[in-house]
Design a protein around this motif. Structure first.
Motif, mmCIF file in Angstrom:
data_model
loop_
_atom_site.group_PDB
_atom_site.id
_atom_site.type_symbol
_atom_site.label_atom_id
_atom_site.label_comp_id
_atom_site.label_asym_id
_atom_site.label_seq_id
_atom_site.Cartn_x
_atom_site.Cartn_y
_atom_site.Cartn_z
ATOM 1 N N ALA A 32 2.366 -9.130 43.542
ATOM 2 C CA ALA A 32 1.197 -8.253 43.510
ATOM 3 C C ALA A 32 -0.054 -9.115 43.564
ATOM 4 N N CYS A 33 -1.184 -8.501 43.917
ATOM 5 C CA CYS A 33 -2.460 -9.220 44.002
ATOM 6 C C CYS A 33 -3.490 -8.541 43.121
ATOM 7 N N LEU A 34 -4.406 -9.312 42.611
ATOM 8 C CA LEU A 34 -5.514 -8.789 41.837
ATOM 9 C C LEU A 34 -6.653 -9.792 41.878
ATOM 10 N N GLN A 35 -7.829 -9.347 41.445
ATOM 11 C CA GLN A 35 -8.989 -10.226 41.395
ATOM 12 C C GLN A 35 -9.640 -10.128 40.024
ATOM 13 N N VAL A 36 -9.887 -11.287 39.419
ATOM 14 C CA VAL A 36 -10.553 -11.371 38.119
ATOM 15 C C VAL A 36 -11.848 -12.145 38.318
ATOM 16 N N GLY A 37 -12.974 -11.444 38.253
ATOM 17 C CA GLY A 37 -14.247 -12.106 38.528
ATOM 18 C C GLY A 37 -14.289 -12.597 39.963
ATOM 19 N N THR A 38 -14.446 -13.887 40.144
ATOM 20 C CA THR A 38 -14.481 -14.470 41.483
ATOM 21 C C THR A 38 -13.157 -15.140 41.848
ATOM 22 N N THR A 39 -12.139 -14.972 41.015
ATOM 23 C CA THR A 39 -10.843 -15.609 41.256
ATOM 24 C C THR A 39 -9.825 -14.576 41.710
ATOM 25 N N ARG A 40 -9.245 -14.821 42.853
ATOM 26 C CA ARG A 40 -8.220 -13.934 43.399
ATOM 27 C C ARG A 40 -6.840 -14.520 43.100
ATOM 28 N N MET A 41 -5.891 -13.652 42.706
ATOM 29 C CA MET A 41 -4.575 -14.104 42.280
ATOM 30 C C MET A 41 -3.483 -13.334 43.009
ATOM 31 N N GLU A 42 -2.473 -14.068 43.394
ATOM 32 C CA GLU A 42 -1.300 -13.467 44.049
ATOM 33 C C GLU A 42 -0.053 -13.926 43.301
ATOM 34 N N ILE A 43 0.646 -12.980 42.697
ATOM 35 C CA ILE A 43 1.855 -13.309 41.941
ATOM 36 C C ILE A 43 2.945 -13.760 42.912
ATOM 37 N N ILE A 44 3.521 -14.916 42.629
ATOM 38 C CA ILE A 44 4.556 -15.476 43.496
ATOM 39 C C ILE A 44 5.944 -15.240 42.931
ATOM 40 N N ASP A 45 6.113 -15.530 41.635
ATOM 41 C CA ASP A 45 7.458 -15.488 41.063
ATOM 42 C C ASP A 45 7.424 -14.854 39.683
ATOM 43 N N VAL A 46 8.375 -13.990 39.412
ATOM 44 C CA VAL A 46 8.520 -13.338 38.123
ATOM 45 C C VAL A 46 9.949 -13.568 37.647
ATOM 46 N N HIS A 47 10.097 -13.987 36.392
ATOM 47 C CA HIS A 47 11.430 -14.290 35.871
ATOM 48 C C HIS A 47 11.492 -13.967 34.385
ATOM 49 N N ASP A 48 12.468 -13.156 34.013
ATOM 50 C CA ASP A 48 12.676 -12.795 32.599
ATOM 51 C C ASP A 48 11.391 -12.274 31.947
ATOM 52 N N LYS A 49 10.762 -11.284 32.614
ATOM 53 C CA LYS A 49 9.546 -10.643 32.086
ATOM 54 C C LYS A 49 8.404 -11.631 31.896
ATOM 55 N N LEU A 50 8.393 -12.678 32.709
ATOM 56 C CA LEU A 50 7.333 -13.681 32.623
ATOM 57 C C LEU A 50 6.890 -14.040 34.035
ATOM 58 N N ILE A 51 5.603 -14.013 34.258
ATOM 59 C CA ILE A 51 5.053 -14.452 35.541
ATOM 60 C C ILE A 51 5.075 -15.979 35.529
ATOM 61 N N THR A 52 5.989 -16.544 36.271
ATOM 62 C CA THR A 52 6.182 -17.992 36.219
ATOM 63 C C THR A 52 5.219 -18.749 37.116
#
Length: 427
Positions: free
Chosen positions: A392-412
């Motif tokens: 998933a993607c989101l933006q916090v302030g001026t920083t854009r983030m794209e989740i790459i890997d999720v494992h055991d309920k943790l964004i790794t």
């Protein structure tokens, strides 16, 4: 009356009074505009003029009293002389009006605006010489000044002003930050950053900079002896916690320098390791850094175990961690400072979910919020308000983030990069 006094004498006296009015006006502005902190430094260095000005400013009511008494006296006397001269030239009907108009313009320009502006720009050039005259004048007029101050201070107390002395001026932390910012080239940029970091220690707790418990490298006495000895010999840390079974059951802190005492023996036992371990030093997680810095100094410690309100271990913090908050990281390589940060060719960064947000801000110069979650994983979950099923993607302030890997309920891991500011939203 103009027949009793030559016009030349009256003009000369009027000129002198206007000069005195300019002196009193500039003295008032110069005294009140002078830099108190620079003045205190000069006075402590023994500069006589600074000492004299400091004495005068210790009671601003008396200083302002003697200045205004002198200023009003010379202005009123100048008005009377100007009226006499005007009557001589323009008659008793129009003379006073003309005198009032002309004298107001002359005093406004030459005895008020010009000298006060100069005194505001160059306060020391005015205040120091003026103190030579104002101090003896204050002694001479003290009874009148005292009477005026009694009445004026009484009126001030009716409005709630109780402190009259001039020694109460001080800077709060935000004002001191502004002073450091405005120092410009007087303070090198790196030194300014260090001073600002010291001021910020009060706003940062040990919980913000600690090594989290899952990253703590410790000696578990439940492990076999050979594994423990191998860990001691290869450890990259100077001090390691010694615990039994679980890190919440910490027995002590082992300084690896002391390990030589039992490593040199023919037979090493776990009891010998425990014997060399020092009693652990526990720190509440909410302790501000400036307090903990003093505590480390008083307790003669360099490392402490951070615990929450229930006594469970949250992590550990060292003296070096606090010093790095002041002077910055001791290394300059981004990858070396943050093993969780992996620069990419396109300018983005692949960052592990356990990365500390404050470390990210310091290392990359970003401004991610630090008043909530401490890790990137926590920050992403807070803004998503749910656990992501996949990328998933989101933006916090001026920083854009794209989740790459999720494992055991943790964004790794997540890919992050700077982007133009937009409102917070989920893609």
């Amino acid at each position: 009356m103009s027949d009793d006094f030559p016009l030349g004498l009256l003009f000369g006296l009027l000129f002198l009074l206007i000069c005195l009015s300019a002196f009193f006006s500039s003295s008032e502005t110069g005294m009140m505009s002078i830099n108190r902190y620079r003045l205190n430094h000069q006075a402590s260095s023994g500069e006589s003029s600074a000492v004299r000005v400091t004495r005068l400013l210790s009671r601003p009511d008396r200083l302002i009293g003697v200045i205004l008494i002198g200023n009003n006296f010379v202005n009123n006397l100048a008005a009377s002389i100007a009226t006499i001269i005007a009557i001589h030239y323009f008659g008793e009907v129009s003379g006073p009006a003309i005198a009032t108009t002309l004298l107001t313009i002359v005093i406004l320009i030459f005895a008020e605006v010009t000298p006060k502006t100069y005194a505001a720009i160059k306060p020391e050039r005015i205040a120091f010489p003026a103190s030579f005259a104002l101090e003896p004048l204050l002694k001479l007029l003290y009874p009148l000044v005292w009477l005026v101050n009694i009445i004026s201070n009484g009126l001030l107390r009716l409005t709630g002003v109780k402190q009259i002395d001039g020694n109460a001026a001080s800077l709060d932390r935000d004002e001191l930050r502004s002073v450091v910012h405005e120092a410009g080239t007087l303070i090198p940029h790196r030194h300014r950053n260090m001073l600002l970091s010291i001021l910020d220690l009060e706003n940062v707790t040990v919980n913000d900079i600690m090594v989290p418990r899952h990253e703590v490298a410790g000696i578990d006495l439940d492990d076999d002896l050979d594994s423990i000895l191998a860990q001691i010999r290869t450890s990259q840390h100077t001090r390691v916690p010694v615990f039994k079974g679980d890190i919440n059951n910490i027995i002590g802190m082992l300084h690896l320098r002391n390990a030589a005492r039992f490593l040199s023996r023919d037979q090493v036992t776990k009891a010998a390791i425990v014997q060399e371990a020092r009693e652990p030093y526990f720190i509440p997680e909410s302790t501000p850094l400036h307090t903990q810095l003093l505590n480390f100094q008083q307790q003669k410690r360099r490392i402490g175990i951070v615990v929450d309100e229930y006594g469970d271990v949250e992590g550990l913090v060292t003296l070096e961690d606090i010093l790095e908050e002041i002077v910055g990281e001791f290394t300059t390589d981004v990858a070396g400072m943050q093993k969780e940060i992996h620069p990419q060719d396109d300018g983005s960064y692949v960052i592990e979910g356990t990365a500390n947000i404050r470390e990210l801000n310091k290392t990359l110069g970003w401004q991610l919020p630090t008043d909530g979650p401490k890790t990137l994983n926590g920050l992403i979950l807070e803004h998503l308000e749910s656990f992501p099923d996949g990328p998933a993607c989101l933006q916090v302030g001026t920083t854009r983030m794209e989740i790459i890997d999720v494992h055991d309920k943790l964004i790794t891991s997540a890919r992050c990069w700077q982007h133009a500011r937009r409102s917070l939203r989920n893609d």
